[in-house]
Motif scaffolding. Structure first.
Motif, PDB file in Angstrom:
ATOM      1  N   MET A   1       0.847  -1.174   0.000  1.00  0.00           N
ATOM      2  CA  MET A   1       0.000   0.000   0.000  1.00  0.00           C
ATOM      3  C   MET A   1       0.892   1.237   0.000  1.00  0.00           C
ATOM      4  SD  MET A   1      -3.180   1.049   2.488  1.00  0.00           S
ATOM      5  CE  MET A   1      -4.043  -0.418   1.997  1.00  0.00           C
ATOM      6  N   ALA A   2       0.430   2.274  -0.683  1.00  0.00           N
ATOM      7  CA  ALA A   2       1.191   3.521  -0.782  1.00  0.00           C
ATOM      8  C   ALA A   2       1.365   4.154   0.595  1.00  0.00           C
ATOM      9  CB  ALA A   2       0.458   4.494  -1.711  1.00  0.00           C
ATOM     10  N   ALA A   3       2.411   4.954   0.716  1.00  0.00           N
ATOM     11  CA  ALA A   3       2.693   5.630   1.984  1.00  0.00           C
ATOM     12  C   ALA A   3       1.575   6.611   2.315  1.00  0.00           C
ATOM     13  CB  ALA A   3       4.025   6.360   1.888  1.00  0.00           C
ATOM     14  N   ARG A   4       1.262   6.662   3.587  1.00  0.00           N
ATOM     15  CA  ARG A   4       0.230   7.590   4.064  1.00  0.00           C
ATOM     16  C   ARG A   4       0.834   8.431   5.174  1.00  0.00           C
ATOM     17  NH1 ARG A   4      -4.034   3.268   5.695  1.00  0.00           N
ATOM     18  NH2 ARG A   4      -2.093   2.239   6.189  1.00  0.00           N
ATOM     19  N   PRO A   5       0.260   9.617   5.408  1.00  0.00           N
ATOM     20  CA  PRO A   5       0.797  10.458   6.482  1.00  0.00           C
ATOM     21  C   PRO A   5       0.585   9.805   7.842  1.00  0.00           C
ATOM     22  CG  PRO A   5      -1.257  11.380   5.640  1.00  0.00           C
ATOM     23  CD  PRO A   5      -0.897  10.210   4.759  1.00  0.00           C
ATOM     24  N   GLY A   6       1.438  10.153   8.772  1.00  0.00           N
ATOM     25  CA  GLY A   6       1.306   9.627  10.124  1.00  0.00           C
ATOM     26  C   GLY A   6       0.097  10.215  10.838  1.00  0.00           C
ATOM     27  N   ARG A   7      -0.276   9.570  11.923  1.00  0.00           N
ATOM     28  CA  ARG A   7      -1.379  10.043  12.751  1.00  0.00           C
ATOM     29  C   ARG A   7      -0.805  10.428  14.111  1.00  0.00           C
ATOM     30  NH1 ARG A   7      -5.022   4.876  12.064  1.00  0.00           N
ATOM     31  NH2 ARG A   7      -2.940   4.015  11.914  1.00  0.00           N
ATOM     32  N   PRO A   8      -0.748  11.728  14.401  1.00  0.00           N
ATOM     33  CA  PRO A   8      -0.163  12.153  15.670  1.00  0.00           C
ATOM     34  C   PRO A   8      -0.973  11.659  16.857  1.00  0.00           C
ATOM     35  CG  PRO A   8      -1.229  14.003  14.574  1.00  0.00           C
ATOM     36  CD  PRO A   8      -1.278  12.842  13.629  1.00  0.00           C
ATOM     37  N   ARG A   9      -0.291  11.446  17.953  1.00  0.00           N
ATOM     38  CA  ARG A   9      -0.937  11.006  19.187  1.00  0.00           C
ATOM     39  C   ARG A   9      -1.181  12.179  20.134  1.00  0.00           C
ATOM     40  NH1 ARG A   9      -0.376   7.257  16.058  1.00  0.00           N
ATOM     41  NH2 ARG A   9       0.095   5.111  16.547  1.00  0.00           N
ATOM     42  N   VAL A  10      -0.504  13.293  19.871  1.00  0.00           N
ATOM     43  CA  VAL A  10      -0.608  14.473  20.709  1.00  0.00           C
ATOM     44  C   VAL A  10      -0.746  15.679  19.787  1.00  0.00           C
ATOM     45  CG1 VAL A  10       0.607  15.910  22.405  1.00  0.00           C
ATOM     46  CG2 VAL A  10       0.845  13.414  22.490  1.00  0.00           C
ATOM     47  N   GLY A  11      -1.564  16.639  20.186  1.00  0.00           N
ATOM     48  CA  GLY A  11      -1.700  17.864  19.416  1.00  0.00           C
ATOM     49  C   GLY A  11      -3.027  18.534  19.686  1.00  0.00           C
ATOM     50  N   GLY A  12      -3.203  19.679  19.097  1.00  0.00           N
ATOM     51  CA  GLY A  12      -4.447  20.422  19.235  1.00  0.00           C
ATOM     52  C   GLY A  12      -5.563  19.778  18.424  1.00  0.00           C
ATOM     53  N   GLU A  13      -6.764  20.219  18.702  1.00  0.00           N
ATOM     54  CA  GLU A  13      -7.952  19.671  18.043  1.00  0.00           C
ATOM     55  C   GLU A  13      -7.859  19.756  16.524  1.00  0.00           C
ATOM     56  OE1 GLU A  13     -12.769  20.308  18.388  1.00  0.00           O
ATOM     57  OE2 GLU A  13     -11.460  22.001  18.827  1.00  0.00           O
ATOM     58  N   ARG A  14      -7.542  20.921  16.002  1.00  0.00           N
ATOM     59  CA  ARG A  14      -7.452  21.107  14.549  1.00  0.00           C
ATOM     60  C   ARG A  14      -6.382  20.195  13.962  1.00  0.00           C
ATOM     61  NH1 ARG A  14      -8.441  25.287  10.701  1.00  0.00           N
ATOM     62  NH2 ARG A  14      -9.300  26.592  12.331  1.00  0.00           N
ATOM     63  N   GLU A  15      -5.224  20.150  14.618  1.00  0.00           N
ATOM     64  CA  GLU A  15      -4.113  19.334  14.125  1.00  0.00           C
ATOM     65  C   GLU A  15      -4.492  17.849  14.076  1.00  0.00           C
ATOM     66  OE1 GLU A  15       0.484  18.186  15.335  1.00  0.00           O
ATOM     67  OE2 GLU A  15      -0.701  19.444  16.660  1.00  0.00           O
ATOM     68  N   LEU A  16      -5.078  17.344  15.152  1.00  0.00           N
ATOM     69  CA  LEU A  16      -5.438  15.923  15.201  1.00  0.00           C
ATOM     70  C   LEU A  16      -6.546  15.585  14.206  1.00  0.00           C
ATOM     71  CD1 LEU A  16      -5.279  15.175  19.029  1.00  0.00           C
ATOM     72  CD2 LEU A  16      -3.774  14.292  17.253  1.00  0.00           C
ATOM     73  N   LEU A  17      -7.615  16.369  14.186  1.00  0.00           N
ATOM     74  CA  LEU A  17      -8.718  16.076  13.268  1.00  0.00           C
ATOM     75  C   LEU A  17      -8.260  16.161  11.814  1.00  0.00           C
ATOM     76  CD1 LEU A  17     -11.649  17.942  15.044  1.00  0.00           C
ATOM     77  CD2 LEU A  17     -11.305  15.469  14.894  1.00  0.00           C
ATOM     78  N   SER A  18      -7.480  17.180  11.491  1.00  0.00           N
ATOM     79  CA  SER A  18      -6.979  17.325  10.118  1.00  0.00           C
ATOM     80  C   SER A  18      -6.056  16.181   9.736  1.00  0.00           C
ATOM     81  CB  SER A  18      -6.243  18.666   9.966  1.00  0.00           C
ATOM     82  OG  SER A  18      -7.126  19.735  10.148  1.00  0.00           O
ATOM     83  N   ALA A  19      -5.193  15.775  10.650  1.00  0.00           N
ATOM     84  CA  ALA A  19      -4.262  14.678  10.363  1.00  0.00           C
ATOM     85  C   ALA A  19      -5.009  13.365  10.134  1.00  0.00           C
ATOM     86  CB  ALA A  19      -3.257  14.529  11.507  1.00  0.00           C
ATOM     87  N   TYR A  20      -6.011  13.100  10.947  1.00  0.00           N
ATOM     88  CA  TYR A  20      -6.773  11.863  10.760  1.00  0.00           C
ATOM     89  C   TYR A  20      -7.576  11.895   9.471  1.00  0.00           C
ATOM     90  CZ  TYR A  20      -5.456   9.387  14.940  1.00  0.00           C
ATOM     91  OH  TYR A  20      -4.739   8.673  15.864  1.00  0.00           O
ATOM     92  N   LEU A  21      -8.129  13.047   9.106  1.00  0.00           N
ATOM     93  CA  LEU A  21      -8.835  13.146   7.829  1.00  0.00           C
ATOM     94  C   LEU A  21      -7.854  12.935   6.680  1.00  0.00           C
ATOM     95  CD1 LEU A  21     -11.289  13.626   6.082  1.00  0.00           C
ATOM     96  CD2 LEU A  21     -11.006  16.091   6.454  1.00  0.00           C
ATOM     97  N   ASP A  22      -6.673  13.538   6.754  1.00  0.00           N
ATOM     98  CA  ASP A  22      -5.674  13.340   5.699  1.00  0.00           C
ATOM     99  C   ASP A  22      -5.234  11.881   5.612  1.00  0.00           C
ATOM    100  OD1 ASP A  22      -5.678  15.918   4.722  1.00  0.00           O
ATOM    101  OD2 ASP A  22      -3.964  16.568   5.928  1.00  0.00           O
TER     102      ASP A  22
END
Length: 165
Positions: A1-22
């Motif tokens: 499978m192609a590389a995907r961005p990491g999912r941070p375990r710590v961060g602000g609401e915008r950062e975490l939600l955006s990272a998981y959507l990406d």
């Protein structure tokens, strides 16, 4: 499978939600990789859903929620016209590469809308007349994308046996 961005375990609401959507957006595209156009447009019984139809639906979903509902842009969105079938249809002259590029361009637009506004800002065109915050739009598109990644898991396994997160 192609590389995907990491999912941070710590961060602000915008950062975490955006990272998981990406992460889920990248998973959608990864699940389409390696199959030719004919296979990608083939529905998998007992449903009429195809991988390309699902990609088209996700493109229109991003466009509807971020561009049309939240930003108030005048854009092509079948959901606003009650044309739910059109958002799943893929014409014989449409390629997987073209539909993928359309999705990726819409994701860039969605990210720009998200970056330009606060999470508490309200949508310009809420579908039911009730206030919708950008936070709601972000969480809703995240939930919708993640749910459809599950559908793509099933479709991909049925088409060629590929499994994985």
């Amino acid at each position: 499978m192609a590389a995907r961005p990491g999912r941070p375990r710590v961060g602000g609401e915008r950062e975490l939600l955006s990272a998981y959507l990406d992460f889920h957006r990248a998973t959608v595209l990864a699940k389409l990789t390696g199959l030719d156009d004919d296979v990608l447009r083939r529905p998998v019984a007992p449903t009429t859903m195809s991988p390309l139809g699902l990609l088209r639906h996700l493109t229109f979903g991003e466009r509807y929620w971020f561009s049309y509902v939240f930003a108030g842009d005048e854009v092509d969105v079948p959901q606003a016209l009650g044309d739910q079938d059109r958002e799943w249809q893929v014409g014989p002259d449409e390629s997987a590469a073209g539909l993928r590029a359309e999705y990726e361009a819409q994701v860039v637009r969605s990210r720009a809308v998200l970056a330009a506004h606060g999470l508490d800002d309200l949508a310009r065109r809420p579908p039911d007349g009730e206030p919708h915050s950008l936070r709601f739009v972000l969480v809703h598109v995240l939930e919708e994308t993640a749910r459809h990644v599950g559908h793509l898991d099933v479709l991909r396994e049925a088409l060629d046996g590929t499994t994985g997160e």
